[in-house]
Enzyme design. Structure first.
Site, PDB file in Angstrom:
ATOM      1  N   ARG A   1       0.842  -1.204   0.000  1.00  0.00           N
ATOM      2  CA  ARG A   1       0.000   0.000   0.000  1.00  0.00           C
ATOM      3  C   ARG A   1       0.867   1.240   0.000  1.00  0.00           C
ATOM      4  O   ARG A   1       0.596   2.209  -0.727  1.00  0.00           O
ATOM      5  CB  ARG A   1      -0.939   0.008   1.219  1.00  0.00           C
TER       6      ARG A   1
ATOM      7  N   CYS B   1      -1.116   6.395   9.038  1.00  0.00           N
ATOM      8  CA  CYS B   1      -1.450   5.093   8.436  1.00  0.00           C
ATOM      9  C   CYS B   1      -2.550   5.349   7.426  1.00  0.00           C
ATOM     10  O   CYS B   1      -2.530   6.360   6.730  1.00  0.00           O
ATOM     11  CB  CYS B   1      -1.856   4.089   9.514  1.00  0.00           C
TER      12      CYS B   1
END
Length: 284
Positions: free
Chosen positions: A178, A234
């Site tokens: 990611r 995050c």
């Protein structure tokens, strides 16, 4: 700094009157999972707080997928389950400590010092044969007063302003694929904030799902200067919290959470994005 307590530590103090144990179990995409798991079985005497109903505000245009809760709403929720400024709070989940760490961070942010994350989590507690039940604790409301620690939090504008600064380390806590922009299962854009380095949050845990020691956490971050400001993010501000905790364990004192995180960053069309490996990234 000791932010983690062992199963046996909690067992020895299970019925002490100044302790509130909070079940933080949650599963993305299954909004009722945590509450149902709690109602089926939980650590004896635990109360439940839900990531999306109690520990986040409703999603808006900006602020990310799990915006920080309104401070008044949060203090009311904490007071309702019996948390006061004098309470020792033990948070647990069964998802590697991610959601328990969110409560840990929020309480620290509100100026509450005596808050800890339970090592290993619910299944390990249950497997050890320690007390569990499905009883709903009779809640005796308490009074919690917040003293907000504004220095623990950073907003998007400040992150953007500091991009490229030699006095700031920016840590992306998501999975490497990611971070590199190869996949993005949850958000509309893939990649990372320019200049961020990748330190997967779950690497704070070692063998058997136990949190690594302070020395082991220090080894994870040994290449990073402690005298710099360290900003952690995050996808939505949740799994960054275990990294914030780990950095504190490792001796970093100037650690701040970008609570909106990647999902907030990309909600601003003009914000730059990078893809690729650390040190070899390119603009998306």
């Amino acid at each position: 700094m000791n932010n983690i307590v062992s199963l046996k530590w909690l067992l020895a103090r299970l019925y002490e009157t100044d302790i509130v144990i909070v079940d933080c179990r949650f599963q993305l995409g299954k909004p009722d999972f945590g509450r149902e798991a709690y109602e089926a079985s939980h650590i004896a005497g635990a109360v439940y707080l839900d990531l999306e109903k109690d520990l986040s505000a409703p999603v808006d245009e900006h602020g990310g997928r799990h915006p920080l809760p309104d401070i008044t709403d949060l203090t009311i929720a904490l007071s309702k389950v019996g948390i006061s400024n004098e309470t020792r709070v033990i948070a647990y989940d069964d998802q590697g400590g991610a959601f328990a760490s969110r409560l840990w961070w929020l309480l620290k942010y509100l100026g509450h010092e005596q808050v800890f994350v339970l090592d290993e989590g619910f299944t390990a507690w249950q497997n050890a044969g320690f007390p569990v039940n499905a009883e709903q604790k009779v809640l005796v409301p308490s009074r919690f007063l917040a003293t907000v620690q504004h220095n623990m939090l950073v907003e998007m504008d400040e992150v953007k302003e500091k991009l490229g600064s030699e006095n700031m380390t920016l840590i992306d806590s998501r999975d490497g694929a990611r971070y590199r922009g190869e996949v993005e299962p949850l958000d509309k854009k893939a990649g990372h904030i320019p200049g961020a380095i990748n330190r997967l949050w779950s690497e704070a845990k070692g063998e058997g799902g136990r949190w690594k020691s302070a020395d082991e956490q220090a080894a994870r971050f040994e290449d990073l200067p402690k005298d710099r400001e360290t900003i952690v993010y995050c996808g939505s501000g949740v799994t960054a919290c275990p990294n914030v905790l780990a950095l504190q364990e490792a001796g970093f004192s100037n650690v701040r959470l970008y609570a909106g995180s990647w999902s907030d960053w990309i909600s601003y069309e003009e914000n730059p994005i990078e893809v690729g490996e650390e040190g070899n990234a390119s603009k998306a």
